[in-house]
Design a protein around this motif. Structure first.
Motif, PDB file in Angstrom:
ATOM      1  N   ALA A 147       0.827  -1.209   0.000  1.00 15.14           N
ATOM      2  CA  ALA A 147       0.000   0.000   0.000  1.00 15.14           C
ATOM      3  C   ALA A 147       0.862   1.259   0.000  1.00 15.14           C
ATOM      4  O   ALA A 147       0.460   2.273  -0.537  1.00 15.14           O
ATOM      5  N   GLU A 148       2.053   1.159   0.591  1.00 16.26           N
ATOM      6  CA  GLU A 148       2.878   2.364   0.722  1.00 16.26           C
ATOM      7  C   GLU A 148       4.031   2.413  -0.281  1.00 16.26           C
ATOM      8  O   GLU A 148       4.855   3.318  -0.237  1.00 16.26           O
ATOM      9  N   THR A 149       4.065   1.400  -1.147  1.00 14.93           N
ATOM     10  CA  THR A 149       5.148   1.404  -2.132  1.00 14.93           C
ATOM     11  C   THR A 149       5.012   2.608  -3.057  1.00 14.93           C
ATOM     12  O   THR A 149       3.963   2.842  -3.628  1.00 14.93           O
ATOM     13  N   VAL A 150       6.075   3.361  -3.187  1.00 11.73           N
ATOM     14  CA  VAL A 150       6.067   4.487  -4.117  1.00 11.73           C
ATOM     15  C   VAL A 150       6.848   4.060  -5.348  1.00 11.73           C
ATOM     16  O   VAL A 150       8.006   3.677  -5.256  1.00 11.73           O
ATOM     17  N   ALA A 210      -7.422  -8.781 -12.976  1.00  8.84           N
ATOM     18  CA  ALA A 210      -7.970  -7.485 -12.554  1.00  8.84           C
ATOM     19  C   ALA A 210      -7.967  -7.379 -11.031  1.00  8.84           C
ATOM     20  O   ALA A 210      -7.637  -6.323 -10.465  1.00  8.84           O
ATOM     21  N   GLY A 211      -8.302  -8.488 -10.373  1.00  8.67           N
ATOM     22  CA  GLY A 211      -8.396  -8.492  -8.911  1.00  8.67           C
ATOM     23  C   GLY A 211      -7.060  -8.223  -8.233  1.00  8.67           C
ATOM     24  O   GLY A 211      -6.979  -7.453  -7.266  1.00  8.67           O
ATOM     25  N   THR A 239      -3.349  -4.684  -5.176  1.00 10.45           N
ATOM     26  CA  THR A 239      -2.011  -4.121  -4.966  1.00 10.45           C
ATOM     27  C   THR A 239      -1.927  -2.666  -5.443  1.00 10.45           C
ATOM     28  O   THR A 239      -0.825  -2.104  -5.491  1.00 10.45           O
ATOM     29  N   SER A 240      -3.055  -2.082  -5.805  1.00  8.81           N
ATOM     30  CA  SER A 240      -3.105  -0.698  -6.313  1.00  8.81           C
ATOM     31  C   SER A 240      -2.102  -0.491  -7.445  1.00  8.81           C
ATOM     32  O   SER A 240      -1.376   0.496  -7.487  1.00  8.81           O
ATOM     33  N   THR A 241      -2.045  -1.463  -8.335  1.00  3.21           N
ATOM     34  CA  THR A 241      -1.107  -1.394  -9.457  1.00  3.21           C
ATOM     35  C   THR A 241      -1.833  -0.908 -10.711  1.00  3.21           C
ATOM     36  O   THR A 241      -2.777  -1.562 -11.146  1.00  3.21           O
ATOM     37  N   PRO A 242      -1.410   0.200 -11.296  1.00  2.00           N
ATOM     38  CA  PRO A 242      -2.052   0.628 -12.544  1.00  2.00           C
ATOM     39  C   PRO A 242      -1.757  -0.356 -13.677  1.00  2.00           C
ATOM     40  O   PRO A 242      -0.629  -0.861 -13.783  1.00  2.00           O
ATOM     41  N   LEU A 243      -2.761  -0.599 -14.497  1.00  2.00           N
ATOM     42  CA  LEU A 243      -2.610  -1.515 -15.629  1.00  2.00           C
ATOM     43  C   LEU A 243      -1.427  -1.114 -16.514  1.00  2.00           C
ATOM     44  O   LEU A 243      -0.726  -1.966 -17.061  1.00  2.00           O
ATOM     45  N   ALA A 276      -3.066 -15.618  -7.756  1.00  2.00           N
ATOM     46  CA  ALA A 276      -2.450 -14.510  -8.486  1.00  2.00           C
ATOM     47  C   ALA A 276      -1.424 -13.791  -7.628  1.00  2.00           C
ATOM     48  O   ALA A 276      -1.548 -13.734  -6.398  1.00  2.00           O
ATOM     49  N   THR A 277      -0.400 -13.233  -8.285  1.00  2.00           N
ATOM     50  CA  THR A 277       0.605 -12.442  -7.588  1.00  2.00           C
ATOM     51  C   THR A 277       1.135 -11.344  -8.511  1.00  2.00           C
ATOM     52  O   THR A 277       0.878 -11.377  -9.719  1.00  2.00           O
TER      53      THR A 277
END
Ligand SMILES: [Zn+2]
Length: 348
Positions: free
Chosen positions: A4-7, A64-65, A70-74, A27-28
């Motif tokens: 969550a805090e990864t920049v 997608a999940g 992981t709040s990762t942009p596509l 998934a990972t």
């Protein structure tokens, strides 16, 4: 690994690993620096029994999940690693005869890698599940030295899967059938008891590793024989398929019949690793599967027995290690992701 805090800098990128199984996908996400952004199982139903379309839908949902979690942009995803149970070609075309998990006719010869790639619009790198687990074991063990090392992994489950890794890359073979370690025939001297029938494998071979060192081997071959030697054993009154699954619990309690069965499995894997020692002379021999999930004293006993029955030359004994495959339930997704990361890195 606090996702969550990864920049992330704009230049960073990730790959996604998707492990397709009979009931669930796992998934990972792996970033360009080799860090996994999830440290636990993230599963959704795989729906393989509903046919290829539903299964590809489910994999798309898993993709997608995990990005959402992981709040990762596509836009940061460069590639996807996919693994499924075999048999399948090196490029993820399910066997024309189908497979245990893919029994509907619509699965026969289905290109699951190509279908997912078309659906996601991203490169999809395929491995079978045992190869993916082998890749993960290799990278986990060797870390930064992965590309300079070699290993062999035997994964004991319903069947016996495996993988051969050379210079950090899994050996695929011309038809994608390299590393099918379960179907390597081994010398049975020193493995079987006098008068014990030669174990038969579902593949048609007799005396191969899977005929002994797998749940199927226990059920079809080892348990029926050993129950004839221990007719008063409590497992004799259970249906054989159920008894086969219960056997590990007896092994952990050092039951004589169970230790005889698992002892034969360890010897068979030792014979297999002896063959490997003379083929690729690997730096590490990995053991995974149900036995690794057993109680620590039991899995250590099993690994020690495998090592004892692997005949290495003195130089090899000095140089090679034996280890259990870690994080087995996540190994497929993680190995698939590592393979995808490697492919992206190699493409520059
Ligand atoms: Zn076989």
């Amino acid at each position: 690994m606090d996702q969550a805090e990864t920049v992330r800098t704009p230049s960073s990128w990730v790959v996604v690993g998707l492990d397709n199984g009979g009931t669930c996908n796992n998934a990972t996400v792996l970033d360009a620096t080799g860090q996994f952004l999830v440290d636990h199982l993230v599963e959704n139903p795989s729906r393989v029994q509903d046919g290829p379309e539903s299964a590809v839908d489910s994999l798309t949902d898993a993709f997608a999940g995990i990005l959402e979690l992981t709040s990762t942009p596509l836009s940061l995803v460069r590639a996807v690693g996919l693994d499924t149970p075999g048999p399948a070609s090196a490029n993820g075309v399910i066997s024309s005869k189908g497979a245990t998990n893919f029994n509907q006719v619509s699965w026969h010869g289905f290109d699951i890698r190509g279908a997912l790639e078309a659906r996601l619009g991203l490169p999809v790198v395929y491995n079978n599940d045992a190869n993916a687990a082998a890749v993960y074991a290799h990278y986990r063990h060797f870390g930064a030295e992965a590309s300079e090392n070699s290993s062999v992994a035997a994964i004991v489950g319903t069947g016996l899967g495996g993988g051969v890794v050379e210079a950090g890359k899994v050996i695929r073979g011309v038809a994608g059938m390299a590393g099918e370690l379960g179907h390597v025939q081994i010398p049975l001297h020193g493995v079987l008891e006098d008068g014990q029938p030669v174990p038969l494998c579902n593949c048609g071979f007799s005396g191969d590793v899977e005929a002994i060192a797998s749940l199927t081997g226990i059920r079809n071959n080892l348990l029926p024989y050993w129950l004839s030697r221990f007719p008063d054993h409590p497992l004799a009154s259970e249906p054989v398929a159920k008894a086969a699954k219960m056997l590990r619990g007896y092994g952990e309690k050092e039951d004589s019949l169970a230790l005889a069965v698992f002892g034969q499995q360890a010897k068979a894997i030792g014979k297999l690793f002896t063959i490997a020692a003379n083929f690729t002379d690997p730096a590490a021999y990995f053991l995974g599967g149900g036995v690794v999930e057993a109680a620590p004293h039991f899995r250590q006993w099993f690994l020690n027995l495998v090592r004892e029955h692997t005949q290495l030359r003195d130089e090899q004994k000095e140089a090679a290690t034996f280890a259990l495959v870690p994080d087995l339930d996540m190994a497929g997704a993680r190995g698939a992701a590592v393979a995808a990361l490697d492919t992206v890195a190699a493409a520059g």
